[in-house]
Structure formats: structure tokens, C-alpha cells
Write a protein that holds these residues in place. Structure first.
Motif, mmCIF file in Angstrom:
data_model
loop_
_atom_site.group_PDB
_atom_site.id
_atom_site.type_symbol
_atom_site.label_atom_id
_atom_site.label_comp_id
_atom_site.label_asym_id
_atom_site.label_seq_id
_atom_site.Cartn_x
_atom_site.Cartn_y
_atom_site.Cartn_z
ATOM 1 N N LEU A 1 34.949 -3.458 42.109
ATOM 2 C CA LEU A 1 35.534 -4.326 41.085
ATOM 3 C C LEU A 1 35.398 -3.687 39.711
ATOM 4 O O LEU A 1 34.373 -3.058 39.411
ATOM 5 N N PHE A 2 36.411 -3.883 38.878
ATOM 6 C CA PHE A 2 36.342 -3.418 37.485
ATOM 7 C C PHE A 2 37.167 -4.358 36.634
ATOM 8 O O PHE A 2 38.338 -4.603 36.920
ATOM 9 N N ASP A 3 36.549 -4.923 35.594
ATOM 10 C CA ASP A 3 37.234 -5.858 34.694
ATOM 11 C C ASP A 3 37.922 -6.983 35.466
ATOM 12 O O ASP A 3 39.053 -7.373 35.158
ATOM 13 N N GLY A 4 37.234 -7.500 36.480
ATOM 14 C CA GLY A 4 37.741 -8.662 37.199
ATOM 15 C C GLY A 4 38.813 -8.389 38.223
ATOM 16 O O GLY A 4 39.363 -9.319 38.810
ATOM 17 N N GLU A 5 39.122 -7.117 38.472
ATOM 18 C CA GLU A 5 40.152 -6.771 39.444
ATOM 19 C C GLU A 5 39.595 -5.796 40.470
ATOM 20 O O GLU A 5 38.678 -5.016 40.175
ATOM 21 N N ILE A 6 40.159 -5.842 41.673
ATOM 22 C CA ILE A 6 39.776 -4.863 42.681
ATOM 23 C C ILE A 6 40.399 -3.522 42.336
ATOM 24 O O ILE A 6 41.631 -3.388 42.296
ATOM 25 N N GLU A 7 39.537 -2.549 42.071
ATOM 26 C CA GLU A 7 40.011 -1.224 41.653
ATOM 27 C C GLU A 7 40.272 -0.329 42.868
ATOM 28 O O GLU A 7 41.240 0.445 42.880
ATOM 29 N N SER A 8 39.414 -0.469 43.900
ATOM 30 C CA SER A 8 39.590 0.356 45.085
ATOM 31 C C SER A 8 38.781 -0.217 46.239
ATOM 32 O O SER A 8 37.879 -1.041 46.041
ATOM 33 N N GLU A 9 39.117 0.209 47.449
ATOM 34 C CA GLU A 9 38.356 -0.139 48.644
ATOM 35 C C GLU A 9 38.120 1.135 49.456
ATOM 36 O O GLU A 9 38.981 2.009 49.512
ATOM 37 N N LEU A 10 36.956 1.219 50.054
ATOM 38 C CA LEU A 10 36.605 2.395 50.832
ATOM 39 C C LEU A 10 35.979 1.971 52.157
ATOM 40 O O LEU A 10 34.988 1.253 52.185
ATOM 41 N N LYS A 11 36.585 2.389 53.270
ATOM 42 C CA LYS A 11 36.001 2.118 54.578
ATOM 43 C C LYS A 11 34.944 3.184 54.872
ATOM 44 O O LYS A 11 35.156 4.371 54.636
ATOM 45 N N MET A 12 33.798 2.738 55.384
ATOM 46 C CA MET A 12 32.693 3.655 55.629
ATOM 47 C C MET A 12 32.764 4.208 57.055
ATOM 48 O O MET A 12 33.302 3.592 57.944
ATOM 49 N N VAL B 1 30.265 -5.322 47.689
ATOM 50 C CA VAL B 1 31.064 -5.421 46.465
ATOM 51 C C VAL B 1 30.278 -4.753 45.346
ATOM 52 O O VAL B 1 29.148 -5.151 45.039
ATOM 53 N N MET B 2 30.881 -3.735 44.735
ATOM 54 C CA MET B 2 30.206 -2.965 43.691
ATOM 55 C C MET B 2 31.016 -2.998 42.400
ATOM 56 O O MET B 2 32.202 -3.323 42.395
ATOM 57 N N ASN C 1 25.873 1.707 51.368
ATOM 58 C CA ASN C 1 26.144 2.585 52.510
ATOM 59 C C ASN C 1 25.873 1.912 53.859
ATOM 60 O O ASN C 1 26.288 2.424 54.895
ATOM 61 N N TYR C 2 25.164 0.780 53.846
ATOM 62 C CA TYR C 2 24.945 0.021 55.075
ATOM 63 C C TYR C 2 26.213 -0.719 55.515
ATOM 64 O O TYR C 2 26.310 -1.149 56.660
ATOM 65 N N ALA C 3 27.150 -0.892 54.607
ATOM 66 C CA ALA C 3 28.319 -1.727 54.854
ATOM 67 C C ALA C 3 29.408 -0.986 55.627
ATOM 68 O O ALA C 3 29.425 0.250 55.702
ATOM 69 N N ASP C 4 30.341 -1.757 56.200
ATOM 70 C CA ASP C 4 31.536 -1.197 56.835
ATOM 71 C C ASP C 4 32.579 -0.796 55.795
ATOM 72 O O ASP C 4 33.402 0.081 56.030
#
Length: 224
Positions: free
Chosen positions: A213-224, A36-37, A205-208
Motif C-alpha cells: 500500500l502507498f498513499d491509500g492505494e494498492i501499489e503492487s502485489e507479489l506472490k511468494m 499488507v506492507m 516472507n511467511y505469507a503467500d
């Protein structure tokens, strides 16, 4: 394993309402590694506290292994944390007066594990994180990387299904940070579910999957 539906969290003072999380919906599968970034103040630690049953959402539901844990009592959350959730913090949170063995042993004491079982489990996990040679040392006698490895040993001693890591390399140099991330990756490869809050793209980069997160909301998701 984890399902969040429209989670909201508001912190209130006499004059101000601050929405830390808004409409957060997220699923995490068993054995997944999720990072989570987001910028400081975006709600990352609040989200981790809710996932770790250290806080409750203002609105929304949180299902953990199919059980709604959103509004459980403190006693119920404490019981559920035992054996299911392990925590790794940026500041290590080791007890200065206890040596490595005693710090790692602590969760087993709370769980009522017998002395014989505790000794064997502690020995095994300390060896696993390459800290057996420091078993009788105190936190002040260890480097930052060594302290974090002890903290990870303490987190996994009860064999939790999920590890929640809050900036686990935040206080470490790059060499020791890599050692800690390699250890988390190893635990993930053995089947542990890991959710990690981080500012570090290298660590993420170790994650799947990376959740932004931005301003308390999920802004995007990226599968590695």
C-alpha cells in the motif's frame, strides 16, 4: 472469501478531508496468508479495521463469504465477527486483572459456551501455544512473546475462519517474533486464512502474497 471493490475511506474534520484509502480492490481466497506492507500512514490499519468489521468504508463494497457487509449496522457486524474473525494486535490487549486461562476464555463467555466446553477448549488451545505451564499467571508475569502467544490463543479459541494480525511481532525481539510467526504459519497450514499488516520483510516472507500500500492505494502485489 473476501472481495473488496473500489473501497474508499475518508476521515473528515471541520476543515480537512483525509483520504485514508482510495479505490482499493482486493480478493483473498480461503486458506490464503496475505501480508499488507507500506509506510506509516499509508492506510494499512484502516484497511485491517474495515476487513475486521471494526469500521465501514465511505464508498465501495466488501463481500465476506459472498455477503455484502459494507454498510451493516454495529449489531450486525458484532454478530458476524463472532466465530468468523480473530484479532491479534501489536499491543497484545490482554486484561491485566485476568490470568492466562481467563484471558483466553473471554471470547467463549461472549458466545455463551457452556462452562464444561470452555474448560476443555481453553486447556487445548493453551497447550497448543505452549502456555499450559503459565495458565494461572497474569500478563505482568509474562514476557512479551508469551503475552503474544496468549493473545493468539484468545484469537483462535472460537475457531475463526480468518485471523487479522496488526504488527503481531512489533513489540517483540527477533527470537520471540519468530516463535509468533511460526505459530501463525502453523495455523495457516491448518487452513486458517490470515491477513497480516507488517513493516517487517522477514515476517512478510511467511505469507503467500504481499500487498504493498502507498498513499491509500494498492501499489503492487507479489506472490511468494
Amino acid at each position: 472469501m473476501i472481495t473488496l471493490n473500489n473501497i474508499k475511506k475518508v476521515f473528515k474534520t471541520d476543515e480537512v478531508e483525509t483520504w485514508a484509502l482510495q479505490n482499493v480492490s482486493l480478493e483473498v481466497n480461503k486458506g490464503e496468508f496475505v501480508a499488507v506492507m507500506g509506510p506509516s500512514g499509508c492506510g494499512k490499519s484502516t484497511l485491517l479495521n474495515i476487513l475486521g468489521l471494526l469500521d465501514t468504508p465511505t464508498q465501495g463494497t466488501y463481500l465476506l463469504n459472498g455477503k455484502d457487509v459494507s454498510q451493516m449496522s454495529e449489531d450486525e457486524r458484532t454478530d458476524l465477527r463472532k466465530g468468523q474473525l480473530g484479532f491479534v494486535f501489536q499491543s497484545f490487549n490482554l486484561i491485566d486483572e485476568l490470568n492466562v486461562t481467563e484471558n483466553v476464555e473471554l471470547p467463549l463467555l461472549y458466545m455463551g459456551t457452556s462452562k464444561k466446553e470452555r474448560r476443555q477448549q481453553v486447556k487445548d488451545v493453551i497447550e497448543r501455544v505452549a502456555m499450559a505451564h503459565r495458565a494461572q499467571h497474569f500478563p505482568a508475569q509474562l514476557s512479551g512473546g508469551q503475552q503474544q502467544r496468549v493473545a493468539i490463543a484468545r484469537a483462535v479459541i472460537s475457531r475463526p475462519e480468518i485471523i487479522l494480525a496488526d504488527e503481531p511481532t512489533g513489540n517483540l525481539d527477533s527470537k520471540h517474533g519468530k516463535e509468533v510467526m511460526d505459530l501463525l504459519k502453523q495455523l495457516h497450514e491448518e487452513g486458517t486464512t490470515i491477513i497480516m499488516v507488517t513493516h517487517s520483510q522477514r515476517d512478510a516472507n511467511y505469507a503467500d502474497r504481499i500487498v504493498n500500500l502507498f498513499d491509500g492505494e494498492i501499489e503492487s502485489e507479489l506472490k511468494m
